[in-house]
Write a protein that holds these residues in place. Structure first.
Motif, short mmCIF file in Angstrom:
data_model
loop_
_atom_site.label_atom_id
_atom_site.label_comp_id
_atom_site.label_asym_id
_atom_site.label_seq_id
_atom_site.Cartn_x
_atom_site.Cartn_y
_atom_site.Cartn_z
N GLY A 90 0.82 -1.21 0.00
CA GLY A 90 0.00 0.00 0.00
C GLY A 90 0.85 1.26 0.00
N THR A 91 0.39 2.26 0.74
CA THR A 91 1.05 3.57 0.80
C THR A 91 2.56 3.42 0.99
N MET A 92 2.96 2.56 1.95
CA MET A 92 4.39 2.45 2.27
C MET A 92 5.09 1.36 1.47
N GLY A 93 4.47 0.19 1.40
CA GLY A 93 5.16 -0.99 0.85
C GLY A 93 5.63 -0.81 -0.59
N PHE B 43 4.43 -9.09 -2.27
CA PHE B 43 3.13 -9.74 -2.10
C PHE B 43 2.20 -8.84 -1.31
N ASP B 44 0.92 -8.83 -1.74
CA ASP B 44 -0.15 -8.17 -0.99
C ASP B 44 -1.34 -9.11 -1.03
N GLU B 45 -2.10 -9.18 0.06
CA GLU B 45 -3.24 -10.11 0.06
C GLU B 45 -4.35 -9.63 -0.88
N ALA C 237 -1.21 -4.32 7.64
CA ALA C 237 -2.08 -3.55 8.55
C ALA C 237 -1.41 -3.34 9.91
N GLU C 238 -1.68 -2.16 10.52
CA GLU C 238 -1.10 -1.84 11.83
C GLU C 238 -1.93 -2.53 12.91
N ASP C 239 -1.72 -3.84 13.04
CA ASP C 239 -2.49 -4.66 13.97
C ASP C 239 -1.52 -5.69 14.54
N ILE D 8 -2.10 -9.41 13.69
CA ILE D 8 -1.86 -9.73 12.26
C ILE D 8 -0.35 -9.75 11.98
N LYS D 9 0.36 -8.80 12.55
CA LYS D 9 1.81 -8.75 12.30
C LYS D 9 2.51 -9.95 12.96
N ARG D 10 2.11 -10.25 14.19
CA ARG D 10 2.76 -11.38 14.87
C ARG D 10 2.48 -12.69 14.14
N THR E 249 6.22 -1.12 11.31
CA THR E 249 5.18 -0.63 12.23
C THR E 249 5.44 0.81 12.67
N SER E 250 4.34 1.56 12.87
CA SER E 250 4.47 2.94 13.36
C SER E 250 4.46 2.97 14.87
N SER E 251 4.01 1.90 15.50
CA SER E 251 3.78 2.03 16.94
C SER E 251 4.21 0.85 17.80
N1 LIG Z 1 1.20 5.58 5.99
C1 LIG Z 1 2.23 6.07 6.65
O1 LIG Z 1 2.53 7.29 6.61
C2 LIG Z 1 3.11 5.15 7.45
C3 LIG Z 1 4.39 5.60 7.83
C4 LIG Z 1 5.24 4.74 8.53
C5 LIG Z 1 4.81 3.46 8.86
N2 LIG Z 1 3.56 3.04 8.47
C6 LIG Z 1 3.19 1.67 8.81
O2 LIG Z 1 3.34 0.87 7.64
C7 LIG Z 1 2.37 -0.18 7.63
C8 LIG Z 1 1.52 -0.08 6.38
O3 LIG Z 1 0.89 1.18 6.36
P1 LIG Z 1 0.30 1.78 5.00
O4 LIG Z 1 -0.01 3.20 5.29
O5 LIG Z 1 1.16 1.41 3.85
O6 LIG Z 1 -1.07 0.94 4.91
P2 LIG Z 1 -1.97 0.67 3.61
O7 LIG Z 1 -3.31 0.36 4.14
O8 LIG Z 1 -1.81 1.75 2.61
O9 LIG Z 1 -1.31 -0.65 3.00
C9 LIG Z 1 -1.33 -1.89 3.67
C10 LIG Z 1 -1.38 -2.97 2.61
O10 LIG Z 1 -1.15 -4.22 3.26
C11 LIG Z 1 -2.05 -5.16 2.71
N3 LIG Z 1 -2.21 -6.17 3.75
C12 LIG Z 1 -2.84 -6.05 4.94
N4 LIG Z 1 -2.71 -7.17 5.65
C13 LIG Z 1 -1.98 -8.04 4.89
C14 LIG Z 1 -1.47 -9.35 5.08
N5 LIG Z 1 -1.71 -10.05 6.20
N6 LIG Z 1 -0.74 -9.91 4.08
C15 LIG Z 1 -0.49 -9.23 2.93
N7 LIG Z 1 -0.95 -7.98 2.71
C16 LIG Z 1 -1.66 -7.39 3.67
C17 LIG Z 1 -3.31 -4.41 2.35
O11 LIG Z 1 -4.04 -5.07 1.34
C18 LIG Z 1 -2.73 -3.07 1.90
O12 LIG Z 1 -2.53 -3.04 0.50
C19 LIG Z 1 1.58 -0.01 8.94
O13 LIG Z 1 2.18 -0.81 9.92
C20 LIG Z 1 1.76 1.46 9.25
O14 LIG Z 1 1.60 1.75 10.61
C21 LIG Z 1 2.71 3.85 7.76
#
Ligand SMILES: NC(=O)c1ccc[n+]([C@@H]2O[C@H](COP(=O)([O-])OP(=O)(O)OC[C@H]3O[C@@H](n4cnc5c(N)ncnc54)[C@H](O)[C@@H]3O)[C@@H](O)[C@H]2O)c1
Length: 315
Positions: free
Chosen positions: A10-13, A30-32, A90-92, A95-97, A117-119
C-alpha cells in the motif's frame, strides 16, 4: 544480501519495494489484495518517472528496475528465498505477529525479519518467535521512496549482528538509517511530531494563528533552520543560555495535558480527515486530487534533492 521481500504494497510498501529495486536488489512482492498486486508495478513506474523528471534519480533503466520486481501470488512464495523480509501490512499487533510466525517457518536461518510498524515495539512483535534475535523494526517515512531517514529500532532480543547488517543494508540503498537505543512508544520522530501538534493545534484553536499562517510561519523559519542544521545545532547556534531563559518562561504555559485536543477530536468526528476525505484544515476538491498530490510529491522531491546535494557538499 541479494533478495528482498516486501509484504503489503500500500502507501508504504510499494515505495519500499521500489527503493530496493532501484538500488539493484531482486525484490519479491506480495499483498493479500489482488487489485493491489495487479497495480503495484504501474504505481512504481509512475513514481520512477516523476523522480527522473525531478532529478531525484539519475539515468536509471526503468525496464531493469521493473524487471527486478517480481509480484508473487502467495506469501510463502514471496518469502522463502529471501535474505531480508519487511512487512508493511495492517497496523495490527496480532496480524503482524501471525505473519512473522508463518514467515519464520519458511525462510532460511540467516534471513532477517523487519517491520515497518508505526507504533509496536519490536520486543512485542518478536515475542513468541523461535528466533527473535533476527527481528527488527525499520520505520520508514511517507513517501518511502523519497524521505531519506529510516528509524532502526532493535528489540530487546535483536542481535547486534542483525542491527549492523540492517544499518549497512540501508546505507547501501542510499537511505539515512538512524539507530535508536531504547524502545519508547512512537520511537523518536513521531513523539516529536505529536508533541509539536499538541501545541500547534492549541494555538490554532485559541485563535492565535490560522492553520495556513502557521504552515507559512513554520516553513519559513523552523523548517529551514532544522532542514539545514538540525534542531540541536540550531540550539547551539542560538545559545542555550538564551534558549534556557525562554524555555523557563514558556514551559508553564505550554499545553501539557494527555487528551486528544478538542479541535482534533472534532475534525475526526466530522470526517475531516484531510486529503482522503476532501477536507482537513484545507479543502481538496475531488477533481483536483491527482494534481494536488503530484505537486506535493514534487515539492518533497525538490527539498530531498536539495538536502542530499547539501549533505554531499559537506562531505
Ligand atoms: N502511511 C504512513 O505514513 C506510514 C508511515 C510509517 C509506517 N507506516 C506503517 O506501515 C504499515 C503499512 O501502512 P500503509 O499506510 O502502507 O497501509 P496501507 O493500508 O496503505 O497498506 C497496507 C497494505 O497491506 C495489505 N495487507 C494487509 N494485511 C496483509 C497481510 N496479512 N498480508 C499481505 N498484505 C496485507 C493491504 O491489502 C494493503 O494493500 C503499517 O504498519 C503502518 O503503521 C505507515
Amino acid at each position: 544480501m541479494q533478495t528482498i521481500t516486501v509484504i503489503g504494497l500500500g502507501t508504504m510498501g510499494h515505495g519500499i519495494a521500489q527503493t530496493f529495486a532501484v538500488a539493484g536488489f531482486d525484490v519479491r512482492l506480495f499483498d493479500e489484495n489482488e487489485t493491489v498486486r495487479d497495480s503495484v508495478i504501474a504505481r512504481v513506474q509512475q513514481n520512477l518517472e516523476v523522480m527522473l523528471q525531478n532529478g531525484l534519480l539519475e539515468s536509471i533503466e526503468l525496464d531493469d528496475v521493473i524487471s527486478r520486481m517480481i509480484v508473487c501470488q502467495g506469501e510463502q512464495e514471496a518469502c522463502e528465498q529471501s535474505d531480508f523480509i519487511i512487512e508493511a501490512i495492517a497496523e495490527d499487533l496480532d496480524i503482524k505477529r501471525a505473519f512473522f510466525s508463518r514467515c519464520e517457518q519458511v525462510v532460511g536461518e540467516s534471513s532477517i525479519l523487519a517491520s515497518n510498524t508505526s507504533s509496536f515495539p519490536n520486543s512485542r512483535l518478536a515475542a513468541g518467535l523461535n528466533c527473535p534475535e533476527r527481528c527488527i523494526n525499520t520505520h520508514w517515512f511517507n513517501p518511502a521512496h523519497v524521505i531519506p531517514v529510516v528509524e532502526i529500532i532493535p528489540g530487546e532480543h535483536t542481535s547486534e549482528d542483525v542491527v549492523a547488517k540492517v544499518m549497512e543494508l540501508f546505507h547501501s540503498i542510499g537511505k539515512q538509517p538512524i539507530r535508536l537505543h531504547k524502545e519508547v512508544p512512537g520511537f523518536v520522530l513521531n513523539r516529536i511530531q505529536v508533541a509539536m501538534f499538541r501545541e500547534m493545534l492549541d494555538l490554532v484553536d485559541q485563535g492565535v494563528i490560522s492553520a495556513s499562517d502557521l504552515d507559512q510561519a513554520v516553513r519559513g523559519s523552523l523548517a529551514i533552520r532544522w532542514a539545514a542544521e538540525g534542531p540541536m545545532r540550531v540550539g547551539d547556534f542560538g545559545g542555550w543560555d538564551v534558549l534556557g531563559k525562554v524555555y523557563e518562561i514558556l514551559v508553564p504555559s505550554l499545553r501539557s495535558d494527555t487528551q486528544v485536543h478538542d479541535i482534533l477530536a472534532g475534525m475526526i468526528s466530522r470526517g475531516e480527515y484531510g486529503i482522503k476525505s476532501g477536507q482537513g484544515f484545507y479543502e481538496y476538491p475531488q477533481q483536483e486530487l491527482l494534481d494536488i498530490i503530484s505537486n506535493k510529491d514534487k515539492r518533497f522531491m525538490t527539498w530531498a534533492k536539495l538536502l542530499s546535494d547539501s549533505t554531499t557538499n559537506d562531505e
